[in-house]
Structures are given as structure tokens and as C-alpha cells.
Design a protein around this motif. Structure first.
Motif, PDB file in Angstrom:
ATOM      1  N   GLU A 262       1.673  16.510  -0.397  1.00 19.86           N
ATOM      2  CA  GLU A 262       2.993  16.229  -1.336  1.00 19.86           C
ATOM      3  C   GLU A 262       2.998  15.042  -2.001  1.00 19.86           C
ATOM      4  O   GLU A 262       2.817  14.092  -1.596  1.00 19.86           O
ATOM      5  CB  GLU A 262       4.386  16.558  -0.495  1.00 19.86           C
ATOM      6  CG  GLU A 262       5.430  16.770  -1.560  1.00 19.86           C
ATOM      7  CD  GLU A 262       6.692  17.391  -0.667  1.00 19.86           C
ATOM      8  OE1 GLU A 262       7.868  17.110  -0.968  1.00 19.86           O
ATOM      9  OE2 GLU A 262       6.362  18.385   0.231  1.00 19.86           O
ATOM     10  N   ASN A 263       3.118  15.209  -3.354  1.00 21.69           N
ATOM     11  CA  ASN A 263       3.176  14.198  -4.208  1.00 21.69           C
ATOM     12  C   ASN A 263       1.832  13.260  -4.178  1.00 21.69           C
ATOM     13  O   ASN A 263       1.986  11.963  -4.297  1.00 21.69           O
ATOM     14  CB  ASN A 263       4.298  13.036  -3.894  1.00 21.69           C
ATOM     15  CG  ASN A 263       5.770  13.808  -4.454  1.00 21.69           C
ATOM     16  OD1 ASN A 263       5.731  14.675  -5.292  1.00 21.69           O
ATOM     17  ND2 ASN A 263       6.769  13.299  -3.615  1.00 21.69           N
ATOM     18  N   GLN A 264       0.876  13.977  -3.853  1.00 15.59           N
ATOM     19  CA  GLN A 264      -0.472  13.422  -3.967  1.00 15.59           C
ATOM     20  C   GLN A 264      -0.661  12.540  -2.851  1.00 15.59           C
ATOM     21  O   GLN A 264      -1.418  11.615  -3.037  1.00 15.59           O
ATOM     22  CB  GLN A 264      -0.833  12.933  -5.238  1.00 15.59           C
ATOM     23  CG  GLN A 264      -0.858  13.988  -6.375  1.00 15.59           C
ATOM     24  CD  GLN A 264      -1.604  15.136  -6.048  1.00 15.59           C
ATOM     25  OE1 GLN A 264      -2.686  14.925  -5.661  1.00 15.59           O
ATOM     26  NE2 GLN A 264      -1.067  16.138  -6.372  1.00 15.59           N
TER      27      GLN A 264
ATOM     28  N   SER B  36      13.494  13.517  -6.142  1.00 15.88           N
ATOM     29  CA  SER B  36      12.139  12.868  -5.450  1.00 15.88           C
ATOM     30  C   SER B  36      11.155  12.471  -6.570  1.00 15.88           C
ATOM     31  O   SER B  36      10.218  11.532  -6.317  1.00 15.88           O
ATOM     32  CB  SER B  36      11.669  13.489  -4.315  1.00 15.88           C
ATOM     33  OG  SER B  36      10.945  14.638  -4.736  1.00 15.88           O
ATOM     34  N   LEU B  37      11.220  13.149  -7.717  1.00 13.01           N
ATOM     35  CA  LEU B  37      10.009  13.302  -8.499  1.00 13.01           C
ATOM     36  C   LEU B  37      10.164  11.714  -9.156  1.00 13.01           C
ATOM     37  O   LEU B  37       9.259  11.339  -9.934  1.00 13.01           O
ATOM     38  CB  LEU B  37      10.172  14.294  -9.605  1.00 13.01           C
ATOM     39  CG  LEU B  37       9.925  15.666  -8.847  1.00 13.01           C
ATOM     40  CD1 LEU B  37       9.884  16.717 -10.238  1.00 13.01           C
ATOM     41  CD2 LEU B  37       8.361  15.563  -8.443  1.00 13.01           C
ATOM     42  N   LYS B  38      11.389  11.305  -9.146  1.00 16.07           N
ATOM     43  CA  LYS B  38      11.669   9.893 -10.044  1.00 16.07           C
ATOM     44  C   LYS B  38      11.498  10.116 -11.456  1.00 16.07           C
ATOM     45  O   LYS B  38      10.902   8.930 -12.238  1.00 16.07           O
ATOM     46  CB  LYS B  38      10.890   8.704  -9.310  1.00 16.07           C
ATOM     47  CG  LYS B  38      11.017   8.760  -7.841  1.00 16.07           C
ATOM     48  CD  LYS B  38      12.365   8.366  -7.558  1.00 16.07           C
ATOM     49  CE  LYS B  38      12.299   8.136  -5.809  1.00 16.07           C
ATOM     50  NZ  LYS B  38      13.642   7.547  -5.260  1.00 16.07           N
ATOM     51  N   LYS B  39      11.592  11.017 -12.216  1.00 13.88           N
ATOM     52  CA  LYS B  39      11.583  11.406 -13.391  1.00 13.88           C
ATOM     53  C   LYS B  39      12.930  10.802 -14.115  1.00 13.88           C
ATOM     54  O   LYS B  39      13.909  11.077 -13.594  1.00 13.88           O
ATOM     55  CB  LYS B  39      10.756  12.626 -13.821  1.00 13.88           C
ATOM     56  CG  LYS B  39       9.741  13.072 -13.152  1.00 13.88           C
ATOM     57  CD  LYS B  39       8.455  11.958 -13.417  1.00 13.88           C
ATOM     58  CE  LYS B  39       7.348  12.587 -12.789  1.00 13.88           C
ATOM     59  NZ  LYS B  39       6.203  11.577 -12.742  1.00 13.88           N
ATOM     60  N   LYS B  40      12.651  10.262 -15.361  1.00 15.27           N
ATOM     61  CA  LYS B  40      13.972  10.073 -16.269  1.00 15.27           C
ATOM     62  C   LYS B  40      14.465  11.053 -17.186  1.00 15.27           C
ATOM     63  O   LYS B  40      15.734  11.136 -17.528  1.00 15.27           O
ATOM     64  CB  LYS B  40      13.585   8.708 -16.928  1.00 15.27           C
ATOM     65  CG  LYS B  40      13.347   7.637 -15.910  1.00 15.27           C
ATOM     66  CD  LYS B  40      13.160   6.262 -16.946  1.00 15.27           C
ATOM     67  CE  LYS B  40      12.983   5.065 -16.081  1.00 15.27           C
ATOM     68  NZ  LYS B  40      12.766   3.838 -16.834  1.00 15.27           N
TER      69      LYS B  40
ATOM     70  N   LEU C 281       0.743  -1.066  -0.109  1.00 19.08           N
ATOM     71  CA  LEU C 281      -0.017  -0.043  -0.103  1.00 19.08           C
ATOM     72  C   LEU C 281       0.758   1.339   0.129  1.00 19.08           C
ATOM     73  O   LEU C 281       0.204   2.514  -0.363  1.00 19.08           O
ATOM     74  CB  LEU C 281      -0.877   0.198   1.372  1.00 19.08           C
ATOM     75  CG  LEU C 281      -2.069  -1.301   1.165  1.00 19.08           C
ATOM     76  CD1 LEU C 281      -2.745  -0.957   2.769  1.00 19.08           C
ATOM     77  CD2 LEU C 281      -2.887  -1.181   0.233  1.00 19.08           C
ATOM     78  N   HIS C 282       2.090   1.050   0.348  1.00 16.64           N
ATOM     79  CA  HIS C 282       2.973   2.393   0.453  1.00 16.64           C
ATOM     80  C   HIS C 282       4.249   2.263  -0.426  1.00 16.64           C
ATOM     81  O   HIS C 282       4.929   1.421  -0.708  1.00 16.64           O
ATOM     82  CB  HIS C 282       3.497   2.238   1.861  1.00 16.64           C
ATOM     83  CG  HIS C 282       2.647   2.651   2.829  1.00 16.64           C
ATOM     84  ND1 HIS C 282       1.830   1.613   3.545  1.00 16.64           N
ATOM     85  CD2 HIS C 282       2.081   3.757   3.500  1.00 16.64           C
ATOM     86  CE1 HIS C 282       0.843   2.056   4.333  1.00 16.64           C
ATOM     87  NE2 HIS C 282       0.832   3.416   4.297  1.00 16.64           N
ATOM     88  N   THR C 283       3.973   3.393  -1.395  1.00 19.20           N
ATOM     89  CA  THR C 283       5.225   3.584  -2.523  1.00 19.20           C
ATOM     90  C   THR C 283       6.328   4.022  -1.832  1.00 19.20           C
ATOM     91  O   THR C 283       6.443   4.578  -0.583  1.00 19.20           O
ATOM     92  CB  THR C 283       4.948   4.059  -3.604  1.00 19.20           C
ATOM     93  OG1 THR C 283       4.590   5.717  -3.133  1.00 19.20           O
ATOM     94  CG2 THR C 283       3.384   3.623  -4.183  1.00 19.20           C
ATOM     95  N   ALA C 284       7.341   3.845  -2.395  1.00 22.35           N
ATOM     96  CA  ALA C 284       8.689   4.730  -1.851  1.00 22.35           C
ATOM     97  C   ALA C 284       8.646   6.078  -1.608  1.00 22.35           C
ATOM     98  O   ALA C 284       8.930   6.617  -0.592  1.00 22.35           O
ATOM     99  CB  ALA C 284       9.939   4.351  -2.857  1.00 22.35           C
ATOM    100  N   GLU C 285       7.842   6.832  -2.598  1.00 27.40           N
ATOM    101  CA  GLU C 285       7.237   8.168  -2.259  1.00 27.40           C
ATOM    102  C   GLU C 285       6.615   8.413  -1.119  1.00 27.40           C
ATOM    103  O   GLU C 285       6.713   9.476  -0.411  1.00 27.40           O
ATOM    104  CB  GLU C 285       6.513   8.642  -3.605  1.00 27.40           C
ATOM    105  CG  GLU C 285       7.464   8.951  -4.686  1.00 27.40           C
ATOM    106  CD  GLU C 285       7.729   7.558  -5.710  1.00 27.40           C
ATOM    107  OE1 GLU C 285       8.323   7.584  -6.458  1.00 27.40           O
ATOM    108  OE2 GLU C 285       7.123   6.719  -5.214  1.00 27.40           O
ATOM    109  N   MET C 286       5.557   7.628  -0.891  1.00 28.09           N
ATOM    110  CA  MET C 286       4.969   7.677   0.525  1.00 28.09           C
ATOM    111  C   MET C 286       5.693   7.492   1.605  1.00 28.09           C
ATOM    112  O   MET C 286       5.350   8.259   2.624  1.00 28.09           O
ATOM    113  CB  MET C 286       3.700   6.515   0.354  1.00 28.09           C
ATOM    114  CG  MET C 286       2.854   6.652   1.655  1.00 28.09           C
ATOM    115  SD  MET C 286       1.861   8.195   1.591  1.00 28.09           S
ATOM    116  CE  MET C 286       0.710   7.729   2.991  1.00 28.09           C
TER     117      MET C 286
END
Length: 528
Positions: free
Chosen positions: A164-166, A377-381, A119-124
Motif C-alpha cells: 500500500e502507498n508503494q 492518508s494520501l496527504k494531498k492538498k 528511511l521511514h516516512t510518516a506513510e511508511m
């Protein structure tokens, strides 16, 4: 004395000499000579006294200036650490400073709790850990009992656990339970292995003194305790002060209530009021004469903030000049200050001056490191993905009308807008995010101040002065981050600090549409 005392300083000196056991509070306006007044008082005694400096740099400065060898100079952390060392020595123990201690505790808890959770992502997880760390530190600094109603107020007041980050914020009861567990584990770490972080120096020392498990060594009892920048003391700090006073001794508090700006570090605008109650009876004095700014500058400050500052007898006229952001490059020169409240404004003006071949120095190095951390932290490539995320987030926020939701997302929006400004200036054809990060780290000088225009936040400008100061958004308070009366007052205080840095020329910079701030953003600034 090498200078002539003002009538206000003479009054302070007279009372100090004739009432050696009475507490004193000195309201010293910006540029009012509080350091010279404090030095004057320290010269008048033969007792063992202490001057408490707000931070390490002020401590080093005051150590060089103090003329009385019997007056010591400490920070509150230095005093608390001496008490901790003394009491541990008696048990044949030594403290271990570990500023990552609480980070490790929180990380350990989350590793155990969410190891098998989908239920919890790395961002969460990162979002939760960051907020728990910030909240726990404020709990200690503000001496907040870890109970549901207290934590709910703190979270709402300080804008913690923003969306933050929804990420969905946890319930207040869950936050409270986690904070209690973190606190128990942190104290256990100290009891078993003597591990402490920077805040623990104060927090654990106060707890041990309150429970009478520890005692103050005889050499840390003082007759006169001079406390500088009292308006920015956290409750944790001023709660420790009484333990260091000798019987019959006294406190001398020097402060400017209009310069209370360290809410993020646990202080609040009620600090001076609380000190007046806690150390009652206390005789109050004022130092209203500003020895820095020209008359016209002080007139403007008084009009905006009702500060009641008086000019020195031989003060220059000074100038208050309104200009647009586009004209800064026509006036600014090396060693001038450009001061702003919001990071994106500082980044924006830095990039524009660089483009016009100005050598700039950004005092707040952490602005750059924060932006780098955020982009990562956005984890964009790709850079395009980062751009799309920023554009979509800004558009989504523009549609929100609920004020509480707007407040929750305010800090995230500031980061996104700042990254957007950096993206707009990025001219490389490379789409690799690492190359964009490298651009952020190298384009703005944060290392060498030589012969530079100095760009800084208002927090960094406190205590500084120069001939010409450019204040972005005309020095108006920024209200978007103000979630309570206390935070709104701190925003107004930041305006006061910014407007009182200039000796000769105060430039009020109007940021127009192409300043990196649109018309909607301009509405976030209001008159003081």
C-alpha cells in the motif's frame, strides 16, 4: 410449543431427551428455524444451561426470547470476562479495559525504533503499524504460534502487509520478531496493570486457564451448552468452550457451514470440521427446511451452491428476476435491500439512487469512515491531486501481470476505485480536500433508516430478511481478494448468504459498464 415441529426437529428433540450426555451438532440451513429449535431445546431441561450468542445484539435478542429461567445467555467474550474478573478479584485486582492498548504498544515501539531514522516516512510508519496491529489480532484469534513459518503462512493467506502507498513490506523474520515483542509487552501490561483489550478477554483468559493459574467459578459451569453460529467461531473461542462444561454435560452446536464468512475476524471455513474433531464423539443432525424463501429462489440457490435446502410445505413460488443496474430504480422501494460484496458498488448505487431522489440508508457506516481515513492518508492538498493519484494508480495496476502482485495490491485498488467514484460525483468547484471529505461524510445517509432503501454489504445482511432483495453482480462470488482455498470458499459462502435473504423476489443485478465497474472488473466475479 406454539408451532408444529418438523420431522427433523422431532428427531433432534428425541435424541436430546434420550441421550443427555452426548454432544450434538445441528447443520441448520439459511432460514431453517435454528432459533426456534434452540428455544425448543432450552425449554426441555431443568439444569443450569447456557446459550452462547455470536454477538451482543443476538445475545440481547435471545435473552428476551428465552423462557427457561435456568438458561443463561452469554457471548464468548462475556464468559471470558466473567472468568477474568473472578480470578482478579481473588487477588484484589480489577481489569482495565483499554481497546487502544496494543495500538499504544505498537506506537511506542515505532517511536523508539524510528525516531531518528530518515528511511521511514510518516506513510511508511502508518502502513507498518496498521499491518502489525491487524496481524497481531489475527495471531491471537487464530491461536497462531509466533514462529516464522506460521507467520509467513498467515501473512500470505490473509494478504497482510500489502504494498500500500508503494511501501516495501518487511521480511517475514522481522515481522515475527516484532510480533513476539508486541506479545511480550502486551502480556506484561496485563500482568503489571491488568490492562486488556477486547481480544485479550479471550486470549489471556485461555492462556491462564491452560497454565492452570486461573479457575472457572462454580456458577459458570453448565450442563447443556448451546453454541449458536458455530461456523464463525475463531479457534480462540472454541478452544475456551471445554472449560465451561460440567462433568457429564454436553455441547449442542448449531451451524451452517455455508455461512462461514468471518475470516477477517479470525474464523475459517474449517471451524465446524475442527469442532467435530475436538468434541468427538458428536451426533450430527440437519435442519434443511427453509422457512423464508420462495421455491424458485431456493431452486436457484441449490443450483448455484448445491446447498440441499428444502422449501417449507406451504412455500410461495417466489421469483428470481435478472435486471441490469440501470433498471433498479424502476423496481426498488423503501425497506427493500440492495446487497453487494464490494464497497465501491454500494457507494456507486447509493449515489445513483440519491441522484434520482431516492431516500437511501447505508447500513455500513464504516465504509464512509474508511474512505475518509484513506483520503486523509494520501496527504494531498487539492481534489485535483487526489484525482491524479487515483488515475495514475489505476493505470499502473492495469499494467501488472504477476498474479501475486495483483493480489497484494487488491485492497488498495478497491479503495482507490471507490474514491474515484466519489470524485466523479463531486460537483463542487472547491479544490480543498477538506471540502471533498465533508462531501463524503454528508452525501450518504448512515444515520436514519426510516422509509429508506437499505443498502448494505453481505456481511451486514446476514440474519436479515425482507420481501425484495437486489443482489449486485448477480450474487456471484468475488474472487479478487481470495488468496487461499479457505478465502475462496468464504467468497462463495458470501454469495450463498446474499441469495438467501429474499422472501418474495430475488433480483439478480447485472452490473454493466456504466455501473462504476468496467469489463475488467466484471471478470473478478465468477459462478459459484
Amino acid at each position: 410449543m406454539s408451532f408444529e415441529l418438523s420431522e427433523y426437529q422431532r428427531k433432534i428433540k428425541g435424541y436430546f431427551l434420550t441421550h443427555p450426555h452426548n454432544n450434538m451438532a445441528i447443520e441448520a440451513k439459511a432460514g431453517a428455524g435454528k432459533t426456534s429449535t434452540a428455544l425448543m431445546l432450552t425449554d426441555l431441561t431443568k439444569s443450569s444451561d447456557v446459550y452462547i450468542a455470536f454477538n451482543k445484539s443476538i445475545q440481547m435478542e435471545m435473552k428476551a426470547k428465552l423462557r427457561n429461567p435456568k438458561t443463561k445467555c452469554y457471548t464468548m467474550h462475556g464468559l471470558a470476562l466473567s472468568v477474568m474478573s473472578y480470578n482478579l478479584d481473588k487477588l484484589h485486582k480489577k481489569y482495565e479495559l483499554d481497546n487502544y492498548k496494543v495500538i499504544k504498544i505498537v506506537d511506542k515501539l515505532f517511536e523508539k525504533e524510528y525516531k531518528n531514522s530518515k528511511l521511514h516516512t510518516a506513510e511508511m510508519r502508518d502502513y507498518l503499524e496498521t499491518n502489525y496491529l491487524t496481524t497481531y489480532n489475527l495471531v491471537r484469534l487464530k491461536c497462531v504460534p509466533i514462529e516464522v513459518e506460521n507467520i509467513e503462512y498467515l501473512v500470505n493467506d490473509m494478504g497482510l502487509f500489502q504494498n500500500e502507498n508503494q511501501c516495501t513490506p518487511p521480511l517475514v523474520q522481522e515481522i515475527t520478531d516484532w510480533l513476539q515483542l508486541i506479545d511480550e509487552m502486551s502480556i506484561e501490561d496485563f500482568e503489571q496493570e491488568c490492562k486488556c483489550d477486547f481480544t485479550d478477554m479471550l486470549y489471556i483468559t485461555l492462556k491462564k486457564l491452560q497454565s492452570k493459574e486461573w479457575e472457572i467459578p462454580y456458577w459458570l459451569f453448565f450442563t447443556n451448552i448451546y453454541c449458536d453460529e458455530s461456523q464463525d467461531l475463531s479457534k480462540l473461542q472454541y478452544s475456551l468452550l471445554p472449560y465451561f462444561k460440567r462433568t457429564g454435560g454436553r455441547f449442542v452446536f448449531v451451524y451452517d457451514s455455508l455461512q462461514a464468512i468471518y475470516g477477517f475476524a479470525g474464523a475459517d471455513c474449517k471451524a465446524t470440521q475442527n469442532i467435530m474433531r475436538m468434541f468427538y464423539p458428536i451426533e450430527r443432525f440437519e435442519l434443511p427446511i427453509n422457512y423464508r424463501c420462495g421455491k424458485n429462489i431456493l431452486d436457484y440457490v441449490n443450483d448455484q451452491h448445491r446447498a440441499g435446502i428444502l422449501p417449507r410445505p406451504n412455500a410461495n413460488e417466489g421469483n428470481v428476476i435478472k435486471i441490469t443496474e440501470q433498471r433498479i430504480h424502476n423496481y426498488v422501494k423503501p425497506d427493500d435491500f440492495i446487497i453487494g460484496r464490494i464497497n465501491r458498488d454500494l457507494i456507486d448505487i447509493a449515489l445513483k439512487l440519491i441522484k434520482k431522489n431516492f431516500k437511501i440508508y447505508l447500513t455500513d457506516k464504516e465504509i464512509v469512515t474508511t474512505m475518509v481515513k484513506f483520503v486523509k492518508s494520501l496527504k494531498k492538498k487539492t481534489v485535483s491531486e487526489v484525482t491524479t493519484f487515483c488515475d495514475d494508480f489505476i493505470k499502473a495496476q492495469a499494467k501488472i501481470t504477476d498474479k501475486s502482485e495483483i493480489a497484494k495490491n487488491a485492497e488498495m485498488l478497491e479503495k482507490v476505485r471507490t474514491v474515484k467514484i466519489l470524485l466523479d460525483s463531486y460537483t463542487s468547484s472547491s479544490q480543498a480536500v477538506n471540502n471533498f471529505i465533508n462531501y463524503i461524510q454528508t452525501i450518504i445517509n448512515t444515520e436514519d433508516p426510516t422509509n429508506c432503501v437499505r443498502i448494505m454489504s453481505i456481511h451486514k445482511s446476514k440474519g436479515l430478511e425482507t420481501d425484495n432483495v437486489f443482489v449486485l453482480h448477480e450474487g456471484k462470488p468475488f474472487v479478487n481478494l481470495a488468496r487461499s482455498k479457505d478465502m475462496l470458499q468464504q467468497e462463495k459462502n458470501l454469495s450463498y448468504v446474499a441469495l438467501t435473504r429474499a422472501k418474495e423476489n430475488l433480483y439478480l443485478v447485472e452490473c454493466s459498464e456504466d455501473c462504476g465497474n468496467n469489463e475488467e472488473n466484471k471478470k473478478e466475479y465468477v459462478s459459484a
